[in-house]
Scaffold this motif. Structure first.
Motif, PDB file in Angstrom:
ATOM      1  N   SER A 270       0.814  -1.214   0.000  1.00  0.00           N
ATOM      2  CA  SER A 270       0.000   0.000   0.000  1.00  0.00           C
ATOM      3  C   SER A 270       0.853   1.272   0.000  1.00  0.00           C
ATOM      4  O   SER A 270       0.347   2.366   0.245  1.00  0.00           O
TER       5      SER A 270
ATOM      6  N   LEU B 107      -6.303   2.601  -2.244  1.00  0.00           N
ATOM      7  CA  LEU B 107      -5.515   1.754  -1.351  1.00  0.00           C
ATOM      8  C   LEU B 107      -6.149   1.660   0.031  1.00  0.00           C
ATOM      9  O   LEU B 107      -6.165   0.598   0.652  1.00  0.00           O
TER      10      LEU B 107
ATOM     11  N   ALA C 298      -2.651   3.441   3.411  1.00  0.00           N
ATOM     12  CA  ALA C 298      -2.081   3.983   2.178  1.00  0.00           C
ATOM     13  C   ALA C 298      -0.956   4.947   2.519  1.00  0.00           C
ATOM     14  O   ALA C 298      -1.041   5.693   3.502  1.00  0.00           O
TER      15      ALA C 298
END
Length: 431
Positions: free
Chosen positions: A82, A102, A109
């Motif tokens: 991510s 994500l 993320a």
């Protein structure tokens, strides 16, 4: 170094076909991260921003297969990372769509702050507001946006956007697609590419209602399957060719468009005296007489789009009388004015207002594109100008226009690409 050399004065005649929408593609491709299956995406424009987004997905571990020039199979099933690559992310504004994708897929993320065109700050506070409402913690440090959830999954929430923001609307929608429960976005943006992203997600198994209105409701789903989807035609590319025909004169048939998306643009050109005939999926544009002055204020859709403001300014330089442009979206979108002045334009800027005194003519000059849409406007100005115009920094233009030189040349424009060694290359050759 690549330049466009334009010898102006040739009216445009013929047909031009509009490519897939840039602003939809750079959101739909990251949205494939939410899908655990193969997404066949059609009508993808061949532009540098799309290449960057595809490269970012490949760096993350996506399997991307080229089907044909404008169709790709994107499989993000095996992605487990991510954190997006910094060097690629910083080159593109749409990098922030990876946060929502994500975060929705992995619950975390790490994404670089957006790059792209520089015409004012790009606040992402409304994006963050939505993510936080859904239970994410978000902080910005060392040029990265770090977002994560405690339990690995977002929770549906109610978000009211303080300003109408396309980016925030799409990003919150992406994040909410696989959240637990219902998310409601109020004061949502209604642009065609917002609707296109929602339609893409729904075709892959999402449950989104209300896209195209100011209230969007997203019921989170556990998983999303693969599927096939075709990106809508590019509203702004079509508008740019309308502006080119208005400035250079002649008659142009613009194919592969959705006329409804262009009404906010064509209305202003008709007010200027340009003939616009709507067909099923095409427009016939003709300008044979003088252009009339108009006043313009850019606004969120269905108002006149900010991404058409520089192109319209180029046309208004050729009109009879004085026009007033009010920029209602960005703070610093008039940086192109100094370049236009090199061509003989008479434009005065005061804050968000530009007063354009139409002179009826422009003169070719060496100029440089300072952002994507300003670069397109300079091409338009060069087509109409007397003499030769040299446009530098054309990589800005190629971020959002597929084969603009080829398309215009096919309609009678005298425009060519010239590649010359840059200063570093010259120094290396001397050494």
């Amino acid at each position: 170094m690549t330049k466009y050399i334009i010898r102006g004065g040739n009216p445009l005649h013929g047909e031009v076909s509009v490519s897939g929408a840039k602003n939809a593609a750079v959101a739909i491709i990251p949205a494939a991260l939410l899908v655990e299956g193969v997404c066949r995406i059609e009508n993808i424009p061949q532009i540098s921003d799309v290449t960057l987004i595809l490269n970012i997905l490949q760096e993350l571990g996506a399997d991307i297969r080229v089907v044909n020039r404008n169709t790709m199979d994107v499989d993000c099933s095996r992605i487990r990372n991510s954190r997006a690559p910094y060097e690629l992310m910083r080159k593109i504004r749409a990098s922030y769509y990876l946060i929502g994708s994500l975060l929705g897929r992995f619950g975390s993320a790490e994404v670089a702050m957006p790059g792209g065109c520089d015409f004012g700050v790009r606040p992402i506070d409304q994006h963050i507001k939505g993510f936080v409402a859904m239970g994410a913690s978000v902080e910005v440090r060392n040029g990265f946006i770090h977002a994560r959830t405690e339990n690995g999954r977002l929770i549906g929430a109610h978000t009211y956007l303080d300003v109408v923001s396309v980016g925030a609307t799409i990003n919150i929608m992406l994040a909410a697609t696989r959240a637990r429960g219902m998310t409601i976005i109020e004061n949502a943006a209604k642009e065609p590419h917002v609707v296109d992203v929602a339609n893409f997600l729904n075709s892959m198994g999402a449950d989104i209602m209300g896209a195209g209105t100011d209230v969007i409701k997203i019921r989170g789903v556990e998983t999303m399957r693969g599927g096939t989807y075709s990106i809508i035609p590019d509203q702004i590319e079509a508008g740019t060719y309308i502006a080119a025909a208005a400035a250079a004169g002649g008659e142009l048939l613009i194919r592969n468009i959705i006329p409804k998306h262009l009404e906010c643009i064509t209305a202003k050109f008709q007010e200027m005296g340009v003939e616009v005939e709507e067909q099923d999926d095409a427009l016939r544009v003709c300008r044979s007489g003088p252009l009339q002055r108009v006043n313009i204020k850019t606004m969120p859709y269905p108002g006149f789009p900010t991404d058409m403001q520089p192109q319209m300014a180029a046309v208004l330089c050729l009109a009879d009388g004085t026009s007033v442009i009010t920029e209602g979206v960005w703070d610093n979108r008039y940086r192109y004015v100094d370049e236009f002045k090199r061509m003989g334009a008479r434009i005065q800027v005061d804050g968000k207002v530009a007063v354009v005194e139409g002179t009826g003519k422009l003169t070719g000059a060496p100029i440089q594109a300072c952002d994507l849409r300003a670069g397109a406007a300079m091409v338009i100005a060069g087509l109409a100008a007397q003499g030769v115009t040299e446009i530098d920094h054309v990589y800005h233009i190629e971020r959002g226009y597929e084969d603009i030189v080829g398309k215009l040349t096919g309609c009678g424009a005298d425009i060519r690409v010239v590649v010359t060694p840059d200063d570093e290359d010259k120094q290396a050759q001397v050494g």
